[in-house]
Scaffold this active site. Structure first.
Site, PDB file in Angstrom:
ATOM      1  N   TYR A 101       0.852  -1.194   0.000  1.00 47.39           N
ATOM      2  CA  TYR A 101       0.000   0.000   0.000  1.00 47.39           C
ATOM      3  C   TYR A 101       0.882   1.235   0.000  1.00 47.39           C
ATOM      4  CZ  TYR A 101      -3.031   3.717   1.591  1.00 47.39           C
ATOM      5  OH  TYR A 101      -3.700   4.912   1.671  1.00 47.39           O
ATOM      6  N   GLU A 189      -3.354   7.482  -4.193  1.00 46.67           N
ATOM      7  CA  GLU A 189      -3.167   6.209  -3.501  1.00 46.67           C
ATOM      8  C   GLU A 189      -3.015   5.053  -4.493  1.00 46.67           C
ATOM      9  OE1 GLU A 189      -5.945   5.128  -0.014  1.00 46.67           O
ATOM     10  OE2 GLU A 189      -6.591   3.794  -1.620  1.00 46.67           O
TER      11      GLU A 189
END
Ligand code: GDP
Ligand code: MN
Length: 376
Positions: A101, A189
């Site tokens: 992530y 993101e």
């Protein structure tokens, strides 16, 4: 403004980032043709402004063009977190070794961008954040210097012990910072950032939110807005020039000025109620805006009472009163209306309201208490 995954990926590619290929399909036949062009197998992904598509069944692997067509048929038209899917992104299937992530967002309190990275990326990142926060590493970036090379590499070593992978990861992390800054984004993101079984690091998902206040000077990004992806209430509010945020309570709030709107929501909570929305009808109200505001509020089935809180400065209370009377005439409210008006042309406003059988109180506490009581 949120972007779709395929739009965000275009911004990633423009920054030079390694991103998996893919094309958008709007019908199952097109998805089939794309899978065919990728050699038969493909991943079919719902394009909606929502996370958790994988868990909702909106991301499916197909091992033949016919299966891709079936998956697209199932995903197109499905609803994910209240949003209807109109498009799917079709990509070749990647063979995944690891999922990380990487996110960067503007931290308002810290007044700087902050990176968050974790080697434990993928569909369970929220759970990781809740149960094992130590697995998420943070780094604040001084916007005067930008993200420095050693900082990017340092973050990447949190993701990969292999130096070759870490170098690739550092490049992606720097590129993500560029995406944020160059496009006026408040958040960018990648989840997951994968390493493939061939040792390649690349983004296979993308999420970007653009700061609405940046759009006026970025017409090409403003043009990416997808009206079909907005809720009808958001769309109507934007067209009417109202600042509107839907919330989960039952006290519909119609207020002039963002500060007063916030104070009103605080007071609703203070008296034990829950606001159904934030709504600022703006400084100089005209009756049409008031009508639009009431249409938006009453379209929410959760609303049990409508609370008007108007402080007449530049806003004229008589304008608002005319708007309220007009709205009551035009739409079937179905719920009680409580009104507080004070300031410019207050007396005139009271007369206008009285003519339509409506009353206004002068105290903010009184009107909010009343609203919370009526909401039950
Ligand atoms: P999200 O659930 O909305 O975040 O959608 P993602 O794009 O992140 O996909 C969810 C999950 O599907 C990923 O974490 C992967 O595990 C899986 N996935 C997505 N694309 C591929 C792919 O090309 N190959 C494989 N094997 N899995 C994939
Ligand atoms: Mn994802």
């Amino acid at each position: 403004m949120n972007l779709h995954e395929y739009q965000a990926k275009e911004l990633f590619r423009a920054a030079g980032m390694a991103v998996n290929p893919g094309e958008v399909a709007r019908d199952p036949g097109a998805a089939r043709a794309l899978a065919q062009s990728y050699g038969g197998s493909a991943v079919v992904k719902a394009q909606v402004h929502s996370g958790g598509r994988g868990k909702a069944g909106g991301v499916r692997l197909a091992h033949s063009p016919a299966e891709a067509e079936r998956h697209a048929g199932a995903i197109l038209g499905m609803t994910i977190n209240g949003l209807v899917v109109h498009e799917v992104l079709v990509s070749p299937i990647e063979s995944i070794e690891s999922e990380a992530y990487v996110g960067v967002l503007v931290d308002r309190e810290g007044q700087c961008p902050v990176f968050m990275v974790s080697a434990e990326g993928g569909v369970d990142i929220e759970e990781v954040a809740a149960t094992n926060p130590a697995a998420i590493h943070r780094l604040r970036v001084d916007p005067r210097y930008g993200l420095l090379a050693h900082q990017a590499y340092g973050l990447a070593t949190r993701l990969y012990s292999d130096s070759g992978l870490a170098r690739q990861g550092a490049r992606v992390i720097s590129q993500l910072y560029d995406v944020l800054v160059d496009n006026g984004a408040s958040m960018a993101e990648i989840n997951p950032l994968i390493s493939t079984t061939e040792g390649q690091v690349k983004a296979i998902d993308a999420k970007v939110s653009i700061d609405d206040n940046e759009l006026f000077r970025r017409p090409t990004i403003a043009a990416l807005r997808d009206p079909g992806s907005e809720s009808p209430a958001d769309l109507q509010a934007r067209e009417a020039g109202l600042s509107f945020v839907k919330l989960d309570g039952n006290v519909g709030c119609c207020v002039n000025g963002a500060g007063l709107a916030m104070a009103t929501m605080d007071l609703v909570k203070y008296y034990g109620g829950e606001p159904a929305n934030f709504l600022d009808i703006g400084g100089s109200s005209n009756p049409d805006k008031v009508v639009a505001a009431l249409e938006i509020i009453t379209s929410d089935p959760g609303v049990k009472v409508i609370l008007f809180n108007i402080f007449g400065g530049i806003t004229r209370c008589d304008d608002v009163a005319n708007g309220i009377v007009e709205a009551v005439r035009r739409i079937d409210m179905g719920v009680p209306l409580v009104i507080r008006l004070t300031g410019t042309n207050e007396e005139l406003a009271r007369e206008i309201l009285a003519g339509a059988g409506l009353a206004a109180v002068a105290s903010m506490d009184e009107v909010v208490e009343q609203a919370v009581r009526l909401a039950g």
